[in-house]
Design a protein around this motif. Sequence first.
Motif, PDB file in Angstrom:
ATOM      1  N   ASP A 253      -4.477  35.053  64.314  1.00  0.00           N
ATOM      2  CA  ASP A 253      -4.199  36.424  64.017  1.00  0.00           C
ATOM      3  C   ASP A 253      -2.720  36.598  63.394  1.00  0.00           C
ATOM      4  N   VAL A 254      -2.754  37.459  62.426  1.00  0.00           N
ATOM      5  CA  VAL A 254      -1.321  37.759  62.155  1.00  0.00           C
ATOM      6  C   VAL A 254      -0.923  39.322  62.624  1.00  0.00           C
ATOM      7  N   VAL A 255       0.014  39.202  63.396  1.00  0.00           N
ATOM      8  CA  VAL A 255       0.420  40.473  64.164  1.00  0.00           C
ATOM      9  C   VAL A 255       1.820  40.913  63.941  1.00  0.00           C
ATOM     10  N   VAL A 256       1.956  42.256  64.052  1.00  0.00           N
ATOM     11  CA  VAL A 256       3.575  42.852  63.852  1.00  0.00           C
ATOM     12  C   VAL A 256       3.809  43.177  65.375  1.00  0.00           C
ATOM     13  N   GLY A 257       5.047  42.374  65.654  1.00  0.00           N
ATOM     14  CA  GLY A 257       5.450  42.636  67.255  1.00  0.00           C
ATOM     15  C   GLY A 257       6.846  43.312  66.921  1.00  0.00           C
ATOM     16  N   ILE A 258       7.176  43.971  68.144  1.00  0.00           N
ATOM     17  CA  ILE A 258       8.513  44.446  68.219  1.00  0.00           C
ATOM     18  C   ILE A 258       9.294  43.442  69.375  1.00  0.00           C
ATOM     19  N   VAL A 259      10.354  43.312  69.334  1.00  0.00           N
ATOM     20  CA  VAL A 259      11.113  42.569  70.255  1.00  0.00           C
ATOM     21  C   VAL A 259      11.304  43.561  71.488  1.00  0.00           C
ATOM     22  N   VAL A 260      10.967  43.253  72.537  1.00  0.00           N
ATOM     23  CA  VAL A 260      11.356  43.969  73.884  1.00  0.00           C
ATOM     24  C   VAL A 260      12.278  43.135  74.784  1.00  0.00           C
ATOM     25  N   ASP A 261      12.271  41.892  74.619  1.00  0.00           N
ATOM     26  CA  ASP A 261      13.301  41.084  75.636  1.00  0.00           C
ATOM     27  C   ASP A 261      13.486  39.630  74.941  1.00  0.00           C
ATOM     28  N   SER A 262      14.717  39.146  75.576  1.00  0.00           N
ATOM     29  CA  SER A 262      14.914  37.804  75.146  1.00  0.00           C
ATOM     30  C   SER A 262      15.121  36.932  76.397  1.00  0.00           C
ATOM     31  N   HIS A 263      14.812  35.577  76.235  1.00  0.00           N
ATOM     32  CA  HIS A 263      15.205  34.530  77.281  1.00  0.00           C
ATOM     33  C   HIS A 263      15.918  33.359  76.573  1.00  0.00           C
ATOM     34  N   TYR A 264      16.040  32.522  77.378  1.00  0.00           N
ATOM     35  CA  TYR A 264      16.745  31.287  77.088  1.00  0.00           C
ATOM     36  C   TYR A 264      16.531  30.758  75.859  1.00  0.00           C
ATOM     37  N   SER A 265      15.099  30.513  75.516  1.00  0.00           N
ATOM     38  CA  SER A 265      14.810  29.906  74.192  1.00  0.00           C
ATOM     39  C   SER A 265      13.952  30.782  73.278  1.00  0.00           C
TER      40      SER A 265
ATOM     41  N   TRP B 108      12.095  34.978  72.500  1.00  0.00           N
ATOM     42  CA  TRP B 108      11.946  36.268  72.683  1.00  0.00           C
ATOM     43  C   TRP B 108      10.623  36.640  73.004  1.00  0.00           C
ATOM     44  N   ILE B 109      10.530  37.885  73.732  1.00  0.00           N
ATOM     45  CA  ILE B 109       9.330  38.471  74.143  1.00  0.00           C
ATOM     46  C   ILE B 109       8.944  39.784  73.218  1.00  0.00           C
ATOM     47  N   LEU B 110       7.699  39.766  72.548  1.00  0.00           N
ATOM     48  CA  LEU B 110       7.301  40.735  71.614  1.00  0.00           C
ATOM     49  C   LEU B 110       6.462  41.588  72.186  1.00  0.00           C
ATOM     50  N   ASP B 111       6.402  42.777  72.046  1.00  0.00           N
ATOM     51  CA  ASP B 111       5.305  43.692  72.306  1.00  0.00           C
ATOM     52  C   ASP B 111       4.246  43.730  71.166  1.00  0.00           C
ATOM     53  N   LEU B 112       3.001  43.686  71.502  1.00  0.00           N
ATOM     54  CA  LEU B 112       2.161  43.363  70.295  1.00  0.00           C
ATOM     55  C   LEU B 112       1.202  44.405  70.316  1.00  0.00           C
ATOM     56  N   ALA B 113       1.519  45.801  70.802  1.00  0.00           N
ATOM     57  CA  ALA B 113       0.681  46.988  70.991  1.00  0.00           C
ATOM     58  C   ALA B 113      -0.649  46.447  71.598  1.00  0.00           C
ATOM     59  N   SER B 114      -0.691  46.045  72.643  1.00  0.00           N
ATOM     60  CA  SER B 114      -1.816  45.311  73.439  1.00  0.00           C
ATOM     61  C   SER B 114      -1.468  45.076  74.990  1.00  0.00           C
ATOM     62  N   PRO B 115      -2.364  44.740  75.626  1.00  0.00           N
ATOM     63  CA  PRO B 115      -1.924  44.645  77.157  1.00  0.00           C
ATOM     64  C   PRO B 115      -1.054  43.416  77.337  1.00  0.00           C
ATOM     65  N   TYR B 116      -0.997  42.415  76.278  1.00  0.00           N
ATOM     66  CA  TYR B 116      -0.723  41.293  76.467  1.00  0.00           C
ATOM     67  C   TYR B 116       0.628  41.064  75.643  1.00  0.00           C
ATOM     68  N   ALA B 117       1.980  40.598  76.138  1.00  0.00           N
ATOM     69  CA  ALA B 117       3.160  40.501  75.181  1.00  0.00           C
ATOM     70  C   ALA B 117       2.924  39.187  74.590  1.00  0.00           C
ATOM     71  N   GLY B 118       3.695  38.932  73.573  1.00  0.00           N
ATOM     72  CA  GLY B 118       3.806  37.480  72.937  1.00  0.00           C
ATOM     73  C   GLY B 118       5.035  37.042  73.132  1.00  0.00           C
ATOM     74  N   ASN B 119       5.144  35.593  73.079  1.00  0.00           N
ATOM     75  CA  ASN B 119       6.247  34.729  73.443  1.00  0.00           C
ATOM     76  C   ASN B 119       6.842  34.037  72.040  1.00  0.00           C
ATOM     77  N   LEU B 120       7.734  34.180  71.675  1.00  0.00           N
ATOM     78  CA  LEU B 120       8.150  33.462  70.386  1.00  0.00           C
ATOM     79  C   LEU B 120       9.420  32.642  70.528  1.00  0.00           C
ATOM     80  N   PHE B 121       9.168  31.346  70.584  1.00  0.00           N
ATOM     81  CA  PHE B 121      10.454  30.374  70.733  1.00  0.00           C
ATOM     82  C   PHE B 121      11.254  30.251  69.256  1.00  0.00           C
ATOM     83  N   VAL B 122      12.513  30.072  69.737  1.00  0.00           N
ATOM     84  CA  VAL B 122      13.419  30.000  68.328  1.00  0.00           C
ATOM     85  C   VAL B 122      12.810  29.006  67.249  1.00  0.00           C
TER      86      VAL B 122
END
Lengths: 241, 231
Positions: free
Chosen positions: B64-76, B78-92
């Motif tokens: 799926d193609v999704v539009v996410g909003i960055v809500v948090d970052s971690h060591y490697s 970011w965590i993205l809000d996906l307007a869903s019960p589940y957040a997405g993880n995006l590595f650099v």
Amino acid sequence: MEKPEKLIIDGKRLDGRAPEEMRPLKIEAGVLKRADGSAYVELGENKVLAAVYGPREMHPRHLQRPDTAVLRCRYNMAPFSVEERKRPGPDRRSVEISKVTRQALEPVLFLELYPRSVIDIFIEVLQADAGTRTAGITAAAVALADAGIPMRDLVSSVAVGKIDDMIVLDLTKEEDQWGTTDMPVAIVPRKKLVSLLQMDGNLTEEEFKRALDLAFRGCEQIYQAQRQALKEKYAIKPEGE
Amino acid sequence: MLYVQNREMVVPGQLIAEDGYRVHEGAFREGKFVYASVVGLADLREREVRVIPLQGCYVPKRGDVVVGIVVDSHYSGWILDLASPYAGNLFVSDLLRRKVDLVREDISQYLSMGDVVVANVKDVDERMRVQLEASEPGMGKVEGGKMVELSPMKIPRVVGRKGSMLNTLERIGECKLKVGQNGRIMIWGRNQQMINAVVEALLMIEREAHISGLTDRVRQMLEKIKSKGGK
């Protein structure tokens, strides 16, 4: 109100109903804009609002279940819902009703589709006249369907009881107070499963069978009204034409 | 054997079909019977049953193609809000498409809180942990534009059959759209008035998604606004 001498006079109840007749029922789906799903139920003098949120991320995190969603349910009576002001907040009675409501609804939900999440149900009793837990379950089932949560079936619920040695459907407050027995029942209509059955008072085996049979017939009426409410919300009405 | 008509409204637990039908989303099988599990329109195609839902939340699916909003970052990443019960993880490395030496490079220069990202769902595991990647052209951090949030169940109508609705919106609205399966849509364009018209059109699609003849109504509405703007 004083205790009336008789609750059934000439085969009619205090409000003029026949023993096997339900109070007027009105169900409306999707009444709250900001909730994911909602429903409003009027059963006689009962006025109950149900709202569903979710599936959404579970907080606190330690309550998450890795393999399934969690169902949370809160039954609450407004302070103005009864004649004497009810002290707000959860009490022994509403905690118990929240729990049995949750257990009545859980079997129809596909919770395993949404691991780690939570589905919240809030049931607010705005006006009470006996049978609010059953009206709450009826409303919550419609609200869950309105939220688009996958379900095996709806859940329909009604109370039966015994007054003046007669089995009747859908007790009012007076009948509940002065009658001998009150038995709320929730049913999964398609498979005819019982998902809630409580009893206050006593019934003989024969009476119990008759009461349960009456509850099934009452729930069938409620089930039809629930389906109707859901279909009506999306009835085709293009705007400006 | 079928118990409902094509495009008929069904409610959870309603019997749809019997014997030998393949079951897709929005329905389930019990024995030889097929029932609806959500409120929606029954979609019946030669021995296949699905229910087009009218309501519901977005559940991430691979591809799926999704539009996410960055809500948090971690060591490697970011965590993205996906307007869903589940957040997405995006590595650099999934954002930049190269190996990143985290000791030498400060990854906060690439994304910060609140940034909007177009991404692809790379993988979803059984615990619904979502792995994202933004490696294809047109993906990654979004600059400018307008975002509209609709119910994710209405997204198929926004795209239309073979992208017909999307084409109409882009052509008459003179703008570019990026549709996320999670219900978020990005709009870019020069003409502010037409952007607003497209937003109106999208909201109309959300309201009237279950009524047929929608593409024509949307076209009429956009053309009306466009002709007024020309005066």
